[in-house]
Design an enzyme around this catalytic site. Structure first.
Site, PDB file in Angstrom:
ATOM      1  N   ASP A 263     -14.375  -9.484  12.465  1.00 41.36           N
ATOM      2  CA  ASP A 263     -14.878 -10.819  12.812  1.00 41.36           C
ATOM      3  C   ASP A 263     -15.479 -10.891  14.223  1.00 41.36           C
ATOM      4  O   ASP A 263     -16.323 -11.749  14.493  1.00 41.36           O
ATOM      5  CB  ASP A 263     -13.747 -11.849  12.736  1.00 41.36           C
ATOM      6  CG  ASP A 263     -13.459 -12.289  11.315  1.00 41.36           C
ATOM      7  OD1 ASP A 263     -14.394 -12.364  10.496  1.00 41.36           O
ATOM      8  OD2 ASP A 263     -12.288 -12.572  11.008  1.00 41.36           O
TER       9      ASP A 263
ATOM     10  N   HIS B 126      -9.272  -6.071   8.311  1.00 39.64           N
ATOM     11  CA  HIS B 126      -8.782  -7.460   8.377  1.00 39.64           C
ATOM     12  C   HIS B 126      -8.509  -7.935   6.951  1.00 39.64           C
ATOM     13  O   HIS B 126      -9.285  -7.657   6.051  1.00 39.64           O
ATOM     14  CB  HIS B 126      -9.880  -8.305   9.033  1.00 39.64           C
ATOM     15  CG  HIS B 126      -9.549  -9.750   9.239  1.00 39.64           C
ATOM     16  ND1 HIS B 126      -8.280 -10.235   9.399  1.00 39.64           N
ATOM     17  CD2 HIS B 126     -10.377 -10.829   9.340  1.00 39.64           C
ATOM     18  CE1 HIS B 126      -8.331 -11.554   9.582  1.00 39.64           C
ATOM     19  NE2 HIS B 126      -9.594 -11.937   9.552  1.00 39.64           N
TER      20      HIS B 126
ATOM     21  N   GLU C 283      -8.004 -11.233   5.940  1.00 40.62           N
ATOM     22  CA  GLU C 283      -8.445 -12.569   5.523  1.00 40.62           C
ATOM     23  C   GLU C 283      -9.380 -12.426   4.316  1.00 40.62           C
ATOM     24  O   GLU C 283     -10.156 -11.465   4.210  1.00 40.62           O
ATOM     25  CB  GLU C 283      -9.132 -13.316   6.683  1.00 40.62           C
ATOM     26  CG  GLU C 283      -9.300 -14.797   6.349  1.00 40.62           C
ATOM     27  CD  GLU C 283      -9.597 -15.693   7.555  1.00 40.62           C
ATOM     28  OE1 GLU C 283      -9.888 -15.192   8.648  1.00 40.62           O
ATOM     29  OE2 GLU C 283      -9.540 -16.924   7.362  1.00 40.62           O
TER      30      GLU C 283
ATOM     31  N   HIS D  45     -19.655 -10.458   9.825  1.00 36.00           N
ATOM     32  CA  HIS D  45     -20.468 -11.643   9.507  1.00 36.00           C
ATOM     33  C   HIS D  45     -21.778 -11.554  10.288  1.00 36.00           C
ATOM     34  O   HIS D  45     -21.770 -11.268  11.484  1.00 36.00           O
ATOM     35  CB  HIS D  45     -19.782 -12.941   9.943  1.00 36.00           C
ATOM     36  CG  HIS D  45     -18.518 -13.253   9.202  1.00 36.00           C
ATOM     37  ND1 HIS D  45     -18.497 -13.677   7.886  1.00 36.00           N
ATOM     38  CD2 HIS D  45     -17.226 -13.225   9.591  1.00 36.00           C
ATOM     39  CE1 HIS D  45     -17.240 -13.901   7.523  1.00 36.00           C
ATOM     40  NE2 HIS D  45     -16.454 -13.627   8.538  1.00 36.00           N
TER      41      HIS D  45
ATOM     42  N   HIS E  46      -8.903 -12.108  15.164  1.00 38.77           N
ATOM     43  CA  HIS E  46      -8.246 -13.374  15.405  1.00 38.77           C
ATOM     44  C   HIS E  46      -6.988 -13.577  14.524  1.00 38.77           C
ATOM     45  O   HIS E  46      -6.412 -14.674  14.518  1.00 38.77           O
ATOM     46  CB  HIS E  46      -9.235 -14.529  15.178  1.00 38.77           C
ATOM     47  CG  HIS E  46      -9.604 -14.712  13.710  1.00 38.77           C
ATOM     48  ND1 HIS E  46      -9.482 -15.930  13.097  1.00 38.77           N
ATOM     49  CD2 HIS E  46     -10.020 -13.866  12.747  1.00 38.77           C
ATOM     50  CE1 HIS E  46      -9.860 -15.858  11.832  1.00 38.77           C
ATOM     51  NE2 HIS E  46     -10.198 -14.602  11.587  1.00 38.77           N
TER      52      HIS E  46
ATOM     53  N   TYR F 195     -19.937 -19.839  16.187  1.00 37.79           N
ATOM     54  CA  TYR F 195     -18.867 -19.031  15.578  1.00 37.79           C
ATOM     55  C   TYR F 195     -17.704 -18.862  16.550  1.00 37.79           C
ATOM     56  O   TYR F 195     -16.536 -19.079  16.206  1.00 37.79           O
ATOM     57  CB  TYR F 195     -19.446 -17.662  15.184  1.00 37.79           C
ATOM     58  CG  TYR F 195     -18.494 -16.774  14.445  1.00 37.79           C
ATOM     59  CD1 TYR F 195     -18.469 -16.753  13.060  1.00 37.79           C
ATOM     60  CD2 TYR F 195     -17.607 -15.948  15.119  1.00 37.79           C
ATOM     61  CE1 TYR F 195     -17.590 -15.944  12.369  1.00 37.79           C
ATOM     62  CE2 TYR F 195     -16.727 -15.136  14.445  1.00 37.79           C
ATOM     63  CZ  TYR F 195     -16.723 -15.130  13.066  1.00 37.79           C
ATOM     64  OH  TYR F 195     -15.844 -14.327  12.386  1.00 37.79           O
TER      65      TYR F 195
ATOM     66  N   HIS G 243     -12.653 -23.242   6.264  1.00 34.30           N
ATOM     67  CA  HIS G 243     -11.498 -24.018   6.713  1.00 34.30           C
ATOM     68  C   HIS G 243     -11.844 -25.046   7.791  1.00 34.30           C
ATOM     69  O   HIS G 243     -11.324 -25.038   8.904  1.00 34.30           O
ATOM     70  CB  HIS G 243     -10.288 -23.160   7.079  1.00 34.30           C
ATOM     71  CG  HIS G 243     -10.560 -21.906   7.876  1.00 34.30           C
ATOM     72  ND1 HIS G 243     -11.180 -21.923   9.090  1.00 34.30           N
ATOM     73  CD2 HIS G 243     -10.264 -20.611   7.617  1.00 34.30           C
ATOM     74  CE1 HIS G 243     -11.243 -20.684   9.550  1.00 34.30           C
ATOM     75  NE2 HIS G 243     -10.709 -19.885   8.680  1.00 34.30           N
TER      76      HIS G 243
ATOM     77  N   ASP H   6     -12.078 -13.534   3.111  1.00 37.85           N
ATOM     78  CA  ASP H   6     -13.538 -13.342   3.095  1.00 37.85           C
ATOM     79  C   ASP H   6     -13.891 -11.861   3.241  1.00 37.85           C
ATOM     80  O   ASP H   6     -15.038 -11.472   2.991  1.00 37.85           O
ATOM     81  CB  ASP H   6     -14.257 -14.193   4.160  1.00 37.85           C
ATOM     82  CG  ASP H   6     -13.638 -14.128   5.535  1.00 37.85           C
ATOM     83  OD1 ASP H   6     -12.461 -13.740   5.652  1.00 37.85           O
ATOM     84  OD2 ASP H   6     -14.323 -14.493   6.512  1.00 37.85           O
TER      85      ASP H   6
HETATM   86 FE1  FEO Z   1     -11.025 -13.784   9.755  1.00 34.89          FE
HETATM   87 FE2  FEO Z   1     -14.208 -13.478   8.587  1.00 34.89          FE
HETATM   88  O1  FEO Z   1     -12.345 -13.670   8.471  1.00 34.89           O
END
Ligand code: FEO
Length: 403
Positions: A166, A79, A81, A227, A147, A194, A24, A83
């Site tokens: 994250d 989470h 999201e 990540h 987040h 990041y 994004h 990904d």
């Molecule tokens: Fe908030 Fe790595 O997604």
């Protein structure tokens, strides 16, 4: 596709996405990223998070090499999201878990993302809740707005392991899985990038969560983010926690960034003269032009600069679009404790510095000097004025920074 044992009976079964280049609007170039998912083998086998939907096959292959997917009893969704939860429908279908744990806000997010949620064995857990899985227990800590509203982390005291989604992540695609296996400067650069492109607006939440972890007196030997690389051992865990505290506190730093766009190189010449003025009073300065630097790379540089000097010529009674886009991006990320200044060339109407100053003030930046503006091409006197502006800014910045 093999699972990797990261500590006894705990495995990484994620995916490495070498090709990804955009998240994004945050450029992942040149390194890509990883989507980490973890499995604990115990009386109840537990999967923590999944991967991006397109990597579902990769993850399920790693899992199948470790155990029958149907042997997974619990899934923890830290989470929602995509990904980390994009592969969730396929994974639930393959594993048929007894329970899928999520936070209260996670439940709302799951309901809004996945049409099949009504068929899933969802169970809401809150901060302070825990579940026994045999020799181990999983403790849940909600980390709202770190987040997303649904975010939470999972702590396994028997292994002193924090699976933290994250938080503490880095976008690095590589074959190594542990932070101590790569160059520390590369790691810190990725953490900085990041944090300042994803987490920065939630710095107050970071400070709160670090406080919560301290109050809970969690003994942590391993931080496993969703990540990038895993922090193992007390020394690297302390490094990760201290780095996040430093990022979140945003103390003003004696370093300047000049960011600009230019049409006929007049604003560029002004940038160089301002930089010389800053250097003349001992302030390190980096110059980045927006035609050659992605806005997320510029934002990463903002991380270590107490002073942001923005330059654009006047263009159609406004400023150039790359500069406008960058300022929008930076505003959303809400950097704190920064000084600012504006400069630019113009032909006739000359609104550029007024607009730039207003945009910087909107972000809460302190503007200690008047902007510098030059008609058409800066000659010797104009460049001297830019040099003086740089020197004055450098002195003002040095006064604000801790020795
Ligand atoms: Fe908030 Fe790595 O997604």
């Amino acid at each position: 596709m093999k699972a990797l044992e990261i500590t006894k009976d705990i495995y990484w079964i994620g995916a490495v996405d070498y090709a990804s280049r955009d998240f994004h609007g945050y450029s992942l170039s040149p390194r890509g990223t990883t989507y980490n998912a973890y499995v604990i083998k115990d009386k109840k086998n537990v999967l923590f998070d999944t991967v991006k939907e397109s990597f579902a096959g990769t993850m399920l292959c790693r899992l199948a090499n470790l155990m029958e997917p149907a042997s997974i009893d619990y899934i923890v969704v830290n989470h929602v999201e995509l990904d980390h939860a994009g592969a969730l429908p396929k994974v639930i279908e393959a594993c048929k878990p007894e329970t899928v744990f999520c936070s209260p806000m996670g439940l709302k997010a799951i309901e809004a993302h996945f049409a099949d949620h009504g068929k899933w064995p969802l169970k809401v857990v809150k901060s302070g809740d825990s579940v026994s899985i045999g020799k181990r227990n999983i403790h849940f800590v909600e980390t709202r707005m770190l987040h997303w509203p649904d975010s939470m982390v999972s702590y396994v005291p028997e292994d002193k392991l924090l699976i933290c989604n994250d938080a503490f992540g880095q976008n690095i695609a590589c074959s190594e899985r542990f932070a101590d296996e790569i160059d520390r400067a590369v790691l810190e650069a990725a953490m900085t990038e990041y944090y300042h492109n994803i987490v920065l607006p939630y710095s107050q939440q970071v400070i709160k969560v670090l406080g919560q972890l301290g109050e809970l007196k969690l003994d942590i030997d391993m931080i496993a983010p969703d990540h990038g690389l895993i922090f193992r051992g007390k020394q690297d865990v302390r490094y990760a926690l201290e780095t996040y505290r430093r990022f979140a506190e945003q103390k003003m730093q004696k370093r300047a960034l000049i960011v600009y766009d230019t049409m006929w190189h007049s604003t560029e010449k002004m940038a160089y003269a301002i930089a010389e003025g800053l250097s003349s009073v001992g302030v390190p300065v980096r110059i980045m032009d927006l035609k050659n630097h992605h806005h997320s790379a510029v934002m990463t540089e903002v991380a270590r600069c107490g002073l942001i000097v923005a330059g654009s010529p006047t263009h159609n009674n406004g400023i150039l679009p790359f500069m406008s886009g960058f300022l929008d991006y930076m505003k959303g990320l809400r950097p704190q404790n920064r000084m600012g200044a504006a400069f630019g060339s113009y032909g006739w109407s000359g609104e550029c510095t007024k607009i730039l100053s207003e945009r910087l003030r909107e972000m809460g930046f302190e503007l200690p000097v008047e902007p510098c503006r030059t008609q058409y091409v800066p000659a010797h006197a104009a460049l001297k004025e830019c040099f003086s502006m740089g020197a004055a800014l450098g002195v003002a910045l040095a006064d604000k920074c801790p020795a």
